[in-house]
Design a protein around this motif. Structure first.
Motif, PDB file in Angstrom:
ATOM      1  N   ARG A  96       0.836  -1.210   0.000  1.00  0.00           N
ATOM      2  CA  ARG A  96       0.000   0.000   0.000  1.00  0.00           C
ATOM      3  C   ARG A  96       0.864   1.250   0.000  1.00  0.00           C
ATOM      4  O   ARG A  96       0.510   2.256  -0.619  1.00  0.00           O
ATOM      5  CB  ARG A  96      -0.943  -0.001   1.208  1.00  0.00           C
ATOM      6  N   VAL A  97       2.013   1.210   0.695  1.00  0.00           N
ATOM      7  CA  VAL A  97       2.915   2.354   0.725  1.00  0.00           C
ATOM      8  C   VAL A  97       3.567   2.550  -0.641  1.00  0.00           C
ATOM      9  O   VAL A  97       3.702   3.681  -1.130  1.00  0.00           O
ATOM     10  CB  VAL A  97       3.982   2.169   1.822  1.00  0.00           C
ATOM     11  N   LEU A  98       3.971   1.452  -1.281  1.00  0.00           N
ATOM     12  CA  LEU A  98       4.601   1.567  -2.599  1.00  0.00           C
ATOM     13  C   LEU A  98       3.627   2.126  -3.626  1.00  0.00           C
ATOM     14  O   LEU A  98       4.022   2.918  -4.495  1.00  0.00           O
ATOM     15  CB  LEU A  98       5.116   0.198  -3.040  1.00  0.00           C
ATOM     16  N   ARG A  99       2.362   1.752  -3.530  1.00  0.00           N
ATOM     17  CA  ARG A  99       1.380   2.324  -4.457  1.00  0.00           C
ATOM     18  C   ARG A  99       1.191   3.821  -4.185  1.00  0.00           C
ATOM     19  O   ARG A  99       1.018   4.617  -5.124  1.00  0.00           O
ATOM     20  CB  ARG A  99       0.052   1.562  -4.351  1.00  0.00           C
ATOM     21  N   ALA A 100       1.240   4.205  -2.913  1.00  0.00           N
ATOM     22  CA  ALA A 100       1.170   5.636  -2.595  1.00  0.00           C
ATOM     23  C   ALA A 100       2.365   6.379  -3.175  1.00  0.00           C
ATOM     24  O   ALA A 100       2.235   7.506  -3.686  1.00  0.00           O
ATOM     25  CB  ALA A 100       1.100   5.829  -1.080  1.00  0.00           C
ATOM     26  N   VAL A 101       3.537   5.759  -3.124  1.00  0.00           N
ATOM     27  CA  VAL A 101       4.740   6.378  -3.679  1.00  0.00           C
ATOM     28  C   VAL A 101       4.609   6.540  -5.194  1.00  0.00           C
ATOM     29  O   VAL A 101       4.963   7.590  -5.754  1.00  0.00           O
ATOM     30  CB  VAL A 101       5.984   5.539  -3.326  1.00  0.00           C
ATOM     31  N   LEU A 102       4.108   5.516  -5.870  1.00  0.00           N
ATOM     32  CA  LEU A 102       3.928   5.615  -7.321  1.00  0.00           C
ATOM     33  C   LEU A 102       2.960   6.739  -7.679  1.00  0.00           C
ATOM     34  O   LEU A 102       3.179   7.473  -8.654  1.00  0.00           O
ATOM     35  CB  LEU A 102       3.427   4.281  -7.871  1.00  0.00           C
ATOM     36  N   LEU A 103       1.896   6.875  -6.906  1.00  0.00           N
ATOM     37  CA  LEU A 103       0.974   7.977  -7.156  1.00  0.00           C
ATOM     38  C   LEU A 103       1.686   9.319  -6.997  1.00  0.00           C
ATOM     39  O   LEU A 103       1.546  10.220  -7.834  1.00  0.00           O
ATOM     40  CB  LEU A 103      -0.213   7.896  -6.200  1.00  0.00           C
ATOM     41  N   ALA A 104       2.453   9.457  -5.918  1.00  0.00           N
ATOM     42  CA  ALA A 104       3.162  10.711  -5.683  1.00  0.00           C
ATOM     43  C   ALA A 104       4.206  10.977  -6.765  1.00  0.00           C
ATOM     44  O   ALA A 104       4.487  12.138  -7.097  1.00  0.00           O
ATOM     45  CB  ALA A 104       3.813  10.698  -4.302  1.00  0.00           C
ATOM     46  N   ARG A 105       4.802   9.916  -7.319  1.00  0.00           N
ATOM     47  CA  ARG A 105       5.790  10.075  -8.396  1.00  0.00           C
ATOM     48  C   ARG A 105       5.169  10.713  -9.629  1.00  0.00           C
ATOM     49  O   ARG A 105       5.862  11.362 -10.438  1.00  0.00           O
ATOM     50  CB  ARG A 105       6.377   8.709  -8.735  1.00  0.00           C
ATOM     51  N   LEU A 106       3.853  10.561  -9.782  1.00  0.00           N
ATOM     52  CA  LEU A 106       3.163  11.129 -10.939  1.00  0.00           C
ATOM     53  C   LEU A 106       2.977  12.644 -10.842  1.00  0.00           C
ATOM     54  O   LEU A 106       2.613  13.277 -11.832  1.00  0.00           O
ATOM     55  CB  LEU A 106       1.795  10.462 -11.110  1.00  0.00           C
ATOM     56  N   ALA A 107       3.232  13.225  -9.663  1.00  0.00           N
ATOM     57  CA  ALA A 107       2.999  14.667  -9.513  1.00  0.00           C
ATOM     58  C   ALA A 107       3.842  15.466 -10.493  1.00  0.00           C
ATOM     59  O   ALA A 107       3.332  16.352 -11.203  1.00  0.00           O
ATOM     60  CB  ALA A 107       3.286  15.098  -8.074  1.00  0.00           C
TER      61      ALA A 107
END
Length: 460
Positions: A96-107
Motif C-alpha cells: 500500500r505504501v509503494l502504491r502511494a509512492v507511485l501515485l506521488a511520483r506522478l505529480a
C-alpha cells in the motif's frame, strides 16, 4: 471504480486511500497524456539549444559527475540507462505504501516538471496494477528518496529510459509524500477509534457529564478540542448511564483535550500530505516556455528534501504515543474501581490487562523519538532525510495505540456488562462487537485470539 488523473492537483489523500488501500484502478486522461507529450518535446528542444550548460543528470552525470559536461555521444549513452543509486536490505515496505509512492511520483509528470515520454508516464501508472518489487524499509541514508525509488523503479525501467528520464524517475521526494499520506490515512482510523473507546471507558468509569460540557469549548478556545468535546457528548448521550457525584480521575478529565490535540495533529498532517502529494519535487525540474520563454529552463533545486514529512510524522507519533499513556492510566483506574473487573471476576483474568496495556504504552513511548536531518557522508551529499524512518516510528506508535485501545475496550465493555448497565446508543455497536469478539468468561487460553479479533474490529 477508476481514478482519472489529469493534473498534479488531482493527487489527494483520498486518491491514495482509494488506490493504495482499496485497490481502485488509475488512468491518465487523454488531455494529460497529450500534455506529457507536448512537455517532452519542449524539453528536448531546450536541451538541444543548451547543450553547453551543466544540466544535472541531463548534460552531466549525477552525484559527483555533476561537475563534468558530457559530449553529445556521452549524453546519449548516459541518458539511455537507469541512473545508478545505492542499495540497502531488510524487510520491505508494504504494498500500500509503494502504491502511494507511485501515485506521488506522478505529480512531477502531471505538473510538467518531469519531462518524460508519454510511454514512461503510462508505464508508471501500469505498475499500480501488478506486483511490486521488494523495497527495503531500512538503511535509507540518502538526501531524498533515491534508494527506495531505485529498488522500486529499476526493474521496470532499466533499458527503457531516454535522456532526462533517469533523474525524473529516481530523484525528488515522492517517498516522503507517500509515507506521509499512508500515515494520514491510518491516522483517520486511529482518531475515530480512540474517541469511541475513550467514550466507552468514560461510561465504565461513570465519568460525569461536566467533563464534556459544551461550555468548556469557549473556555478552552480551540476548535479541535471543541470538536472532541462534541464527539464525546454525542457518543455518551442517552442510555441513562450512572455517573459519579464527584470528578473522575485525571486521565478521564484530560481525555477531551488530548483527543483535541490528536485532532489538531491529524488536521496538520492532512494539510501537509495534500501539499506533498501534488507538489513538484524533482531535482532538476523543467519549467516550460509558458513560465520561462522562449524555450523554458531547467532548475536545480532541493525538491528532494520534503521538510514537511518527518516533522509531521513525528508529531503524529508523539500524539499516538502520548494518548497510549493516557489509555494505560484509564485501564488501571477501571481495574481498581470498587465495582470494576477485579471485584467481579472469580479470579484475576481480564483485570490483569493493565499489564498488557503498560507494555503497549512503552512500545509507543519507544517509537516517539525525533527524526532529525541526518549528517550525510563526506562530499556533496552532506545531509540526509529521514522520512522512511519517521514513518516506521509512526507505524509502530499507531499499532501500539490500537493494541492498547483494544485492551481498554475489553476492560471497559466487560466492566459495564458485568454490572448489567446500559450502554449509550452511540456506543452500542462498539460494545457489542467487543463482547462478541471477547465474550465474558472467555477462557484464558483464548485471550490472545480474542484480543486479535478486537483489534481487527478497531482497524475495520
Amino acid at each position: 471504480m477508476t481514478v482519472l488523473l489529469e493534473r498534479g492537483s488531482d493527487l489527494t489523500v483520498d486518491v491514495v486511500r482509494r488506490v493504495a488501500r482499496d485497490g481502485e484502478a488509475v488512468e491518465l486522461t487523454a488531455a494529460a497524456v497529450e500534455a506529457v507529450g507536448r512537455r517532452r518535446r519542449e524539453f528536448l528542444d531546450f536541451v538541444d539549444a543548451h547543450g553547453e550548460r551543466h544540466l544535472y543528470g541531463i548534460t552531466t552525470r549525477h552525484h559527483t559527475g555533476a561537475t563534468h559536461l558530457l559530449t553529445p555521444q556521452e549524453r546519449a549513452e548516459y541518458g539511455s540507462h537507469f541512473v545508478t543509486v545505492p542499495s540497502t536490505t531488510g524487510p520491505g515496505l508494504p504494498g500500500r505504501v509503494l502504491r502511494a509512492v507511485l501515485l506521488a511520483r506522478l505529480a512531477d509528470v502531471l505538473n510538467g516538471t518531469a519531462a518524460v515520454r508519454p510511454e514512461t508516464a503510462l508505464a508508471l501508472v501500469g505498475m499500480l496494477d501488478g506486483p511490486l518489487p521488494h523495497v527495503p524499509e531500512r538503511g535509507h541514508g540518502e538526501p531524498g528518496d533515491i534508494i527506495a525509488l531505485g529498488h522500486l523503479l529499476r526493474p521496470r525501467f532499466t533499458g527503457h529510459v531516454e535522456i532526462g528520464e533517469g533523474m525524473a524517475l529516481i530523484n525528488g521526494s515522492p517517498v516522503a509524500a507517500g509515507v506521509l499520506a499512508d500515515a494520514v490515512v491510518s491516522g483517520r482510523g486511529h482518531l475515530a477509534v480512540a474517541e469511541e473507546v475513550v467514550a466507552l471507558a468514560a461510561v465504565a468509569a461513570g465519568s460525569p457529564d461536566a467533563h464534556y460540557d459544551v461550555r468548556l469549548a469557549a473556555l478552552w478556545g480551540d476548535e479541535h478540542q471543541t470538536a472532541a468535546l462534541a464527539r464525546l457528548r454525542d457518543l455518551l448521550a442517552g442510555g441513562g448511564r450512572t455517573v459519579l457525584p464527584y470528578q473522575a480521575p485525571v486521565s478521564f478529565r484530560s481525555a477531551p483535550r488530548m483527543l483535541g490535540w490528536l485532532r489538531r495533529c491529524q488536521a496538520q498532517a492532512e494539510e501537509c500530505a495534500a501539499i506533498a502529494l501534488s507538489a513538484s519535487s524533482n531535482n532538476p525540474v523543467f519549467v516550460g516556455p509558458d513560465v520561462s520563454p522562449p524555450l523554458g529552463d531547467v532548475l536545480s533545486n532541493g525538491g528532494y528534501h520534503n521538510p514537511l514529512a518527518a516533522p509531521v510524522l513525528d508529531a503524529l507519533t508523539r500524539a499516538w504515543a502520548d494518548l497510549g499513556q493516557l489509555v494505560t492510566a484509564q485501564v488501571g483506574r477501571l481495574v481498581l474501581l470498587p465495582d470494576g473487573i477485579a471485584a467481579t471476576e472469580s479470579e484475576p483474568r481480564v483485570s490483569m490487562f493493565d499489564m498488557t496495556s503498560s507494555g503497549w504504552a512503552e512500545e509507543g513511548r519507544a517509537a516517539a523519538q525525533a527524526s532529525l536531518i541526518g549528517l550525510g557522508p563526506v562530499g556533496r551529499t552532506d545531509t540526509t532525510t529521514s522520512e522512511v524512518l519517521a514513518w516506521r516510528r509512526a507505524r509502530d506508535a499507531g499499532a501500539a495505540l490500537v493494541a492498547n485501545l483494544a485492551a481498554l475496550a475489553v476492560v471497559a465493555a466487560h466492566t459495564v456488562a458485568r454490572r448489567g448497565a446500559a450502554v449509550p446508543p452511540g456506543l452500542a455497536e462498539l460494545s457489542g462487537a467487543v463482547l462478541t469478539a471477547f465474550p465474558l468468561d472467555t477462557h484464558p487460553a483464548d485471550f490472545g485470539p480474542a484480543l486479535v479479533r478486537v483489534q481487527e474490529h478497531l482497524l475495520r
